[in-house]
Design an enzyme around this catalytic site. Structure first.
Site, PDB file in Angstrom:
ATOM      1  N   LYS A  52       0.845  -1.206   0.000  1.00  0.00           N
ATOM      2  CA  LYS A  52       0.000   0.000   0.000  1.00  0.00           C
ATOM      3  C   LYS A  52       0.878   1.253   0.000  1.00  0.00           C
ATOM      4  O   LYS A  52       0.613   2.212  -0.723  1.00  0.00           O
ATOM      5  CB  LYS A  52      -0.953  -0.024   1.217  1.00  0.00           C
ATOM      6  CG  LYS A  52      -2.059  -1.052   1.049  1.00  0.00           C
ATOM      7  CD  LYS A  52      -2.880  -1.306   2.289  1.00  0.00           C
ATOM      8  CE  LYS A  52      -3.791  -2.514   2.024  1.00  0.00           C
ATOM      9  NZ  LYS A  52      -4.620  -2.891   3.157  1.00  0.00           N
ATOM     10  N   GLN A  96      -5.017  -1.675   9.295  1.00  0.00           N
ATOM     11  CA  GLN A  96      -4.842  -2.993   8.696  1.00  0.00           C
ATOM     12  C   GLN A  96      -5.445  -4.074   9.597  1.00  0.00           C
ATOM     13  O   GLN A  96      -5.203  -4.104  10.800  1.00  0.00           O
ATOM     14  CB  GLN A  96      -3.337  -3.258   8.459  1.00  0.00           C
ATOM     15  CG  GLN A  96      -3.031  -4.521   7.683  1.00  0.00           C
ATOM     16  CD  GLN A  96      -3.534  -4.500   6.247  1.00  0.00           C
ATOM     17  OE1 GLN A  96      -3.709  -3.450   5.633  1.00  0.00           O
ATOM     18  NE2 GLN A  96      -3.783  -5.665   5.686  1.00  0.00           N
ATOM     19  N   ASP A 119     -11.352   2.336   3.266  1.00  0.00           N
ATOM     20  CA  ASP A 119     -11.562   0.889   3.132  1.00  0.00           C
ATOM     21  C   ASP A 119     -13.038   0.569   2.861  1.00  0.00           C
ATOM     22  O   ASP A 119     -13.361  -0.536   2.429  1.00  0.00           O
ATOM     23  CB  ASP A 119     -11.172   0.190   4.450  1.00  0.00           C
ATOM     24  CG  ASP A 119      -9.848  -0.550   4.365  1.00  0.00           C
ATOM     25  OD1 ASP A 119      -9.499  -1.006   3.270  1.00  0.00           O
ATOM     26  OD2 ASP A 119      -9.176  -0.666   5.412  1.00  0.00           O
TER      27      ASP A 119
END
Ligand code: GUN
Length: 281
Positions: A52, A96, A119
């Site tokens: 990422k 995460q 997200d």
């Protein structure tokens, strides 16, 4: 033989488009910035987070990395998220997953400001998607829609079957295919005759996490097969939920693993960060 849907190429194309957009925003004085939080050092998470950050650097998005120790308390993590929520220069916040067992994931996700939820995991984002309103969409299913569109595969009026009902893939995938006017069926472990349902599919999306579970018997001649799996076969080699060798001759188009759906997730994360920055103009 099926057309191979090249996720590596399509994700690169998206990142290149975003790179131009980020440069243009920069000229207007608008910066794009993603905060990435990792708690502990799960090796798979470290790889994902590294990818990422790399994608951010390529596109021109600033990334702020927060690598917190495994012992971080829930309150400490929530306080960091709250702090980032307040920072105007941060457009996106990504925590995460998975988090260590002593931290309530749902609580953390709910603490992220919905306007920075790149997200697309916040209940408000999920709710907005379900009623067709604006909001961030979970990156993997959003990436699958892009794979289909950019491969000129029509969704409108098609019979779409999804195997798997996770919050991150199966459920948002169903809503997105419905939004594109597909006729959608979601199957799962309690579906009595799975093959009978999957064989109806014009577009079959598989997200179950079981190596090579879907062979040619589950697939209609000429179907488009999208494999979300990231599994290991009996030799420890990376493979998908679809038995590629068996299904490829029968499908009209298929995503390989690796190089299919996987690279699209990060491309769409970058897309969501850019969209978030544009909301502030
Ligand atoms: N862990 C595995 N995939 C993801 C993802 O897409 N987002 C986050 N936050 N964590 C993950």
């Amino acid at each position: 033989m099926a057309m191979r849907i090249d996720g590596k190429r399509i994700s690169q194309q998206i990142k290149d488009e975003l790179k131009e957009e980020v440069a243009a925003l920069g000229e207007q004085g608008v910066k794009v910035c993603l905060a990435v939080i990792q708690v502990g050092n799960d090796p798979a998470s470290t790889v994902y987070v590294g990818n990422k950050k790399k994608a951010c650097a390529y596109v021109g998005i600033e990334s702020l990395a927060y690598e917190l120790p495994e012992e971080t308390t829930e309150e400490e993590l929530l306080n960091l998220v709250r702090e980032l929520n307040k920072k105007d220069e941060v457009n996106g916040i990504l925590v995460q997953l998975p988090l260590p067992d002593h931290i309530d994931e749902d609580k953390v996700i709910r603490t992220i400001a919905p306007e920075k939820d790149v997200d697309g995991f916040h209940p408000q984002s999920v709710g907005a998607l379900s009623i067709g309103q604006k909001g961030f969409v979970s990156c993997t299913p959003a990436g699958i829609i892009q794979l289909l569109k950019r491969s000129d595969i029509a969704i409108d009026g098609k019979e779409c079957v999804i195997v798997g009902r996770s919050n991150i893939v199966g459920k948002p995938m169903a809503l997105l295919l419905l939004r594109e006017n597909g006729t959608v069926t979601v199957c799962h472990s309690h579906t009595p005759d799975l093959k009978a349902v999957t064989r109806r599919a014009d577009i079959l999306v598989v997200a179950v996490g079981k190596a090579k579970m879907i062979d040619a018997d589950y697939v209609r001649e000429g179907a488009v097969v999208i494999d979300v799996g990231m599994d290991r076969d009996e030799n420890g080699k990376l493979c998908g939920d679809v038995d590629f060798a068996s299904v490829e001759p029968k499908a009209s188009a298929i995503t390989p693993v690796p190089g299919g759906v996987g690279p699209m997730t990060i491309a769409m994360l970058m897309h969501n960060c850019v969209e978030s920055a544009k909301q502030n103009i």
